[in-house]
Design an enzyme around this catalytic site. Sequence first.
Site, PDB file in Angstrom:
ATOM      1  N   GLU A  76      14.714 -15.495  -0.095  1.00  0.00           N
ATOM      2  CA  GLU A  76      15.128 -16.574   0.767  1.00  0.00           C
ATOM      3  C   GLU A  76      14.148 -17.824   0.517  1.00  0.00           C
ATOM      4  OE1 GLU A  76      15.761 -15.274   4.768  1.00  0.00           O
ATOM      5  OE2 GLU A  76      16.928 -13.775   4.121  1.00  0.00           O
ATOM      6  N   ASP A  97       0.863  -1.270  -0.017  1.00  0.00           N
ATOM      7  CA  ASP A  97      -0.023   0.118   0.088  1.00  0.00           C
ATOM      8  C   ASP A  97       0.795   1.300  -0.015  1.00  0.00           C
ATOM      9  OD1 ASP A  97      -2.872   0.906   0.480  1.00  0.00           O
ATOM     10  OD2 ASP A  97      -2.030   1.966   2.013  1.00  0.00           O
TER      11      ASP A  97
HETATM   12  C1  NOJ Z   1      -4.460   2.795  -0.924  1.00  0.00           C
HETATM   13  C2  NOJ Z   1      -5.341   1.840  -0.609  1.00  0.00           C
HETATM   14  O1  NOJ Z   1      -5.849   1.212  -1.781  1.00  0.00           O
HETATM   15  C3  NOJ Z   1      -6.715   2.929  -0.265  1.00  0.00           C
HETATM   16  O2  NOJ Z   1      -8.100   2.169  -0.161  1.00  0.00           O
HETATM   17  C4  NOJ Z   1      -6.485   3.371   1.287  1.00  0.00           C
HETATM   18  O3  NOJ Z   1      -7.310   4.397   1.523  1.00  0.00           O
HETATM   19  C5  NOJ Z   1      -5.281   4.271   1.110  1.00  0.00           C
HETATM   20  N1  NOJ Z   1      -3.980   3.398   0.522  1.00  0.00           N
HETATM   21  C6  NOJ Z   1      -4.399   4.521   2.436  1.00  0.00           C
HETATM   22  O4  NOJ Z   1      -4.094   3.409   3.083  1.00  0.00           O
END
Ligand code: NOJ
Length: 544
Positions: free
Chosen positions: A259, A202
């Site tokens: 690994e 993310d």
């Molecule tokens: C991207 C994620 O896909 C989204 O749903 C989220 O709100 C933001 N990152 C923050 O984590």
Amino acid sequence: MVERWWRDAVIYQVYPRSFADSDGDGMGDLPGITGRLPRLKELGVDAVWLSPFYPSPQKDGGYDVADYRGVDERFGDLGDADKLIGEAHDLGLKVIVDLVPNHTSSEHEWFRAALAAGPGSPERDRYIFREGRGPDGALPPNSWTSMFGGSAWQRVPDGQWYLHLFDVSQPDLDWGNRSVRDEFLDILRFWLDRGVDGFRVDVAHGLVKEEDLPEWDVPLAILGGLSLGGLAPVGPPPPMWDQEGVHEIYREWRRVLDEYEGGRILVAEAWVQPAERLARYVRPDEMHQAFNFMYLSAPWRPADLRAVINESLAANDEVGAPTTWVLSNHDVIRHATRLGYPVERTRLHGIGPDDPQPDVGLGLRRARAATLQMLALPGSAYLYQGEELGLPEHTTMPHEYRRDPARPRSGHTVVGRDGCRVPIPWEADAPSYGFGPSDRSWLPQPAVWAEYALDRQQGVPGSTWELYRAALASRRSHGLGSGTIAWQQAPDHALAFRNGDVLVLTNFGAAPVDLPAGATVLLASEPLDADGRVPTDVTVWALG
Ligand code: NOJ
């Protein structure tokens, strides 16, 4: 031998809250997902990516993680996660989990400890705490704004401020801190040891901030605009995105993944452009894949799509990585709805009952054509749950049901992302359309969704489900995912390319387009016209 399954894999995104509910509480869960895995096998995907299911106050749909080594009780427990991974593997499906390293939840034990320990403590150093500006430090440390609207800084009772590029409940970690880095190496190992095949990372472009946090006055809160991460403008990146230092983190992670056996992968969610900049995340010693949001954001116009396809392939070839393709996910308007607006009015985020409504038929027609184009491209493709049913966005959801934190943070000017997160329909005549055993569903399902239910589409020629199944089977048998494309002559309002023995033609214009003499149709997103020509907004795969 190094397994390279991911280079041409079709990866299906499950949003656990909304996929399948096993216990009738209206919230999807891990046993629900496990129970439906055979359907994904039947669909023909290679892997499943699960959005976060970790313990979380769910302020941002689980992207606010309070414990990276557990399962939220709403979704089950670790035993359920093990079972899901085991059953997926028995079916020959890989499992990718979401990793959220840019921020924790404010309920994470580290953040609680940071608040309790006070200014100057090692606990605070794991996050980005600063003194405020102005008399008494009453002004935020800089002008940065949150992606969800408002200031990116929140003051705590002792007077310091902490940075949160997203919701106030999502404090940003300080990746300059070695203990943060070590913790995440350990979290990677925790899930790798449990057998996961990879991580979707993310906000992969956000972990490192420019030294001293220089001013940046351009608002980041453009959820109502064209992109979520604000595809960083071409030019020097803003101080919170795409900093050089992120790459060293992924190199360290890559060494850990290597690994392990079986081809474990890292996938970057990085809203970065141009394609060459994004390709830096998938250099040989970094991640394996990065989502291609430029393709997702491209307008339904042949010249734009051709340019994005060319740029994406070229940039990835340069670093030896496969290109990825994606049209929908849990952050953007589903493509069956997005494409139902006039091309010049396309938007990526949030439609509410007061907004102009899409042309549903046009949207589905174009979505099917778009998908057939996408699945013929070499590389890896991502599907978002429900798109195989032709599911549209819920565009008329009353605002009182909405949960996306972007809505309140934007002062209710942004509709938010709930419309693509509604629990999906499995059985037309069952309560909650088969989402679960009760009629409960955490977001309301529109009544028309009975028509989209899986059981109305299985075995029905021409249904979107059968189209996806046929496309995935042909993609595999013709090796399209590992092929290369060669553009073919076509009228200006069409795009045509060959991938191996398959000719792929999309008609974007009003006039029908002829297939080459002698070509036989393998698959078409809609029937051809009476003269065997490709009608408007249709993609055809043909042989010969
Ligand atoms: C991207 C994620 O896909 C989204 O749903 C989220 O709100 C933001 N990152 C923050 O984590």
